[in-house]
Design a protein around this motif. Structure first.
Motif, PDB file in Angstrom:
ATOM      1  N   GLU A   4       8.995   3.223  -2.812  1.00  0.00           N
ATOM      2  CA  GLU A   4       8.617   4.360  -1.958  1.00  0.00           C
ATOM      3  C   GLU A   4       7.108   4.567  -1.828  1.00  0.00           C
ATOM      4  O   GLU A   4       6.438   5.522  -1.165  1.00  0.00           O
ATOM      5  CB  GLU A   4       9.387   5.455  -2.173  1.00  0.00           C
ATOM      6  N   ALA A   5       6.588   3.908  -2.766  1.00  0.00           N
ATOM      7  CA  ALA A   5       5.057   3.920  -3.072  1.00  0.00           C
ATOM      8  C   ALA A   5       4.188   3.648  -1.581  1.00  0.00           C
ATOM      9  O   ALA A   5       4.597   2.791  -1.071  1.00  0.00           O
ATOM     10  CB  ALA A   5       4.714   3.389  -4.341  1.00  0.00           C
ATOM     11  N   PRO A   6       2.981   4.186  -1.738  1.00  0.00           N
ATOM     12  CA  PRO A   6       2.122   3.568  -0.790  1.00  0.00           C
ATOM     13  C   PRO A   6       1.921   2.246  -0.741  1.00  0.00           C
ATOM     14  O   PRO A   6       2.005   1.519  -1.792  1.00  0.00           O
ATOM     15  CB  PRO A   6       0.964   4.543  -0.913  1.00  0.00           C
ATOM     16  N   GLU A   7       1.161   1.536   0.392  1.00  0.00           N
ATOM     17  CA  GLU A   7       0.896   0.295   0.343  1.00  0.00           C
ATOM     18  C   GLU A   7      -0.057  -0.239  -1.070  1.00  0.00           C
ATOM     19  O   GLU A   7       0.231  -1.499  -1.501  1.00  0.00           O
ATOM     20  CB  GLU A   7      -0.035  -0.419   1.561  1.00  0.00           C
ATOM     21  N   LEU A   8      -1.035   0.553  -1.345  1.00  0.00           N
ATOM     22  CA  LEU A   8      -1.877   0.079  -2.305  1.00  0.00           C
ATOM     23  C   LEU A   8      -1.982   1.273  -3.470  1.00  0.00           C
ATOM     24  O   LEU A   8      -2.351   2.450  -3.179  1.00  0.00           O
ATOM     25  CB  LEU A   8      -3.400   0.110  -1.929  1.00  0.00           C
ATOM     26  N   GLN A   9      -1.738   0.755  -4.584  1.00  0.00           N
ATOM     27  CA  GLN A   9      -1.642   1.877  -5.857  1.00  0.00           C
ATOM     28  C   GLN A   9      -2.754   1.213  -6.780  1.00  0.00           C
ATOM     29  O   GLN A   9      -2.981  -0.006  -6.975  1.00  0.00           O
ATOM     30  CB  GLN A   9      -0.126   1.829  -6.468  1.00  0.00           C
ATOM     31  N   ASP A  22      -7.192   7.829  -7.840  1.00  0.00           N
ATOM     32  CA  ASP A  22      -7.189   7.846  -6.442  1.00  0.00           C
ATOM     33  C   ASP A  22      -8.529   7.085  -5.939  1.00  0.00           C
ATOM     34  O   ASP A  22      -9.533   7.068  -6.289  1.00  0.00           O
ATOM     35  CB  ASP A  22      -7.279   9.224  -6.015  1.00  0.00           C
ATOM     36  N   LEU A  23      -8.135   6.103  -5.069  1.00  0.00           N
ATOM     37  CA  LEU A  23      -9.046   4.995  -4.560  1.00  0.00           C
ATOM     38  C   LEU A  23      -9.837   5.586  -3.603  1.00  0.00           C
ATOM     39  O   LEU A  23     -11.125   5.232  -3.377  1.00  0.00           O
ATOM     40  CB  LEU A  23      -8.460   3.861  -4.021  1.00  0.00           C
ATOM     41  N   HIS A  49      -0.533  -4.001  -4.760  1.00  0.00           N
ATOM     42  CA  HIS A  49      -0.361  -4.198  -2.922  1.00  0.00           C
ATOM     43  C   HIS A  49       1.056  -4.385  -2.726  1.00  0.00           C
ATOM     44  O   HIS A  49       1.408  -5.209  -3.321  1.00  0.00           O
ATOM     45  CB  HIS A  49      -1.263  -5.136  -2.357  1.00  0.00           C
ATOM     46  N   THR A  50       1.890  -3.599  -2.046  1.00  0.00           N
ATOM     47  CA  THR A  50       2.951  -3.549  -1.474  1.00  0.00           C
ATOM     48  C   THR A  50       3.033  -4.073   0.048  1.00  0.00           C
ATOM     49  O   THR A  50       2.414  -3.493   0.632  1.00  0.00           O
ATOM     50  CB  THR A  50       3.908  -2.371  -1.559  1.00  0.00           C
ATOM     51  N   GLN A  51       3.555  -5.213   0.527  1.00  0.00           N
ATOM     52  CA  GLN A  51       3.950  -5.489   1.775  1.00  0.00           C
ATOM     53  C   GLN A  51       5.238  -5.764   1.888  1.00  0.00           C
ATOM     54  O   GLN A  51       5.936  -6.385   1.078  1.00  0.00           O
ATOM     55  CB  GLN A  51       2.994  -6.773   1.836  1.00  0.00           C
ATOM     56  N   TRP A  52       5.879  -5.301   3.016  1.00  0.00           N
ATOM     57  CA  TRP A  52       7.437  -5.404   3.388  1.00  0.00           C
ATOM     58  C   TRP A  52       7.443  -6.631   4.639  1.00  0.00           C
ATOM     59  O   TRP A  52       6.509  -6.595   5.243  1.00  0.00           O
ATOM     60  CB  TRP A  52       7.754  -4.038   4.050  1.00  0.00           C
ATOM     61  N   SER A  53       8.839  -6.992   4.216  1.00  0.00           N
ATOM     62  CA  SER A  53       8.827  -8.078   5.375  1.00  0.00           C
ATOM     63  C   SER A  53       9.103  -7.537   6.740  1.00  0.00           C
ATOM     64  O   SER A  53       9.049  -6.231   6.768  1.00  0.00           O
ATOM     65  CB  SER A  53      10.453  -8.793   4.871  1.00  0.00           C
ATOM     66  N   GLU A  54       9.025  -8.249   7.744  1.00  0.00           N
ATOM     67  CA  GLU A  54       9.005  -7.707   9.162  1.00  0.00           C
ATOM     68  C   GLU A  54      10.245  -6.974   9.527  1.00  0.00           C
ATOM     69  O   GLU A  54       9.999  -5.741  10.119  1.00  0.00           O
ATOM     70  CB  GLU A  54       8.935  -8.747  10.219  1.00  0.00           C
ATOM     71  N   PRO A  59      10.533  -5.993   0.036  1.00  0.00           N
ATOM     72  CA  PRO A  59       9.064  -6.062  -0.397  1.00  0.00           C
ATOM     73  C   PRO A  59       8.502  -7.134  -0.973  1.00  0.00           C
ATOM     74  O   PRO A  59       9.053  -7.878  -1.720  1.00  0.00           O
ATOM     75  CB  PRO A  59       9.178  -4.499  -1.506  1.00  0.00           C
ATOM     76  N   ALA A  60       6.962  -7.510  -1.029  1.00  0.00           N
ATOM     77  CA  ALA A  60       6.599  -8.347  -2.053  1.00  0.00           C
ATOM     78  C   ALA A  60       5.344  -7.821  -2.497  1.00  0.00           C
ATOM     79  O   ALA A  60       4.767  -7.080  -1.719  1.00  0.00           O
ATOM     80  CB  ALA A  60       6.095  -9.708  -0.940  1.00  0.00           C
ATOM     81  N   TRP A  61       4.941  -7.978  -3.668  1.00  0.00           N
ATOM     82  CA  TRP A  61       4.064  -7.086  -4.445  1.00  0.00           C
ATOM     83  C   TRP A  61       2.959  -8.138  -4.774  1.00  0.00           C
ATOM     84  O   TRP A  61       3.355  -9.344  -5.162  1.00  0.00           O
ATOM     85  CB  TRP A  61       4.574  -6.508  -5.628  1.00  0.00           C
ATOM     86  N   ARG A  62       1.665  -7.908  -4.819  1.00  0.00           N
ATOM     87  CA  ARG A  62       0.464  -8.487  -5.564  1.00  0.00           C
ATOM     88  C   ARG A  62      -0.151  -7.736  -6.337  1.00  0.00           C
ATOM     89  O   ARG A  62      -0.433  -6.638  -6.164  1.00  0.00           O
ATOM     90  CB  ARG A  62      -0.224  -8.991  -4.302  1.00  0.00           C
TER      91      ARG A  62
END
Length: 89
Positions: A4-9, A22-23, A49-54, A59-62
């Motif tokens: 549930e976290a934001p896209e970039l932590q 806090d960026l 970085h969290t990116q969700w499938s279409e 989720p995919a994490w980097r």
């Protein structure tokens, strides 16, 4: 990992551990968020970085690390190790 976290932590490395960072901090006077990420040259950071499938199901994490030019060797090494550990989750 928090789905549930934001896209970039972002976490700052402090004493071999991570501390939430806090960026885009808010200006004390105006309350507006910074337009650019704020990273200090004496610190090291771990970013996720969290990116969700279409379809929004997977989720995919980097994981990344950023090391400031003035960061100490222990901070730099800790950031690299913590990023690798995060990738392994």
């Amino acid at each position: 990992l928090d789905a549930e976290a934001p896209e970039l932590q972002c976490w700052r490395v402090d004493r071999f551990q991570t501390v939430a960072h806090d960026l885009f901090p808010r200006d004390a006077g105006t309350g507006e968020a910074a337009r650019h990420a704020v990273l200090l040259s004496g610190d090291a950071y771990v970013l996720l970085h969290t990116q969700w499938s279409e379809d929004g199901l997977w989720p995919a994490w980097r994981a990344f690390f950023w090391i400031g030019a003035q960061a100490t060797a222990d901070k730099a090494g800790s950031a690299a190790v913590l990023a690798v550990q995060l990738r392994a989750l």
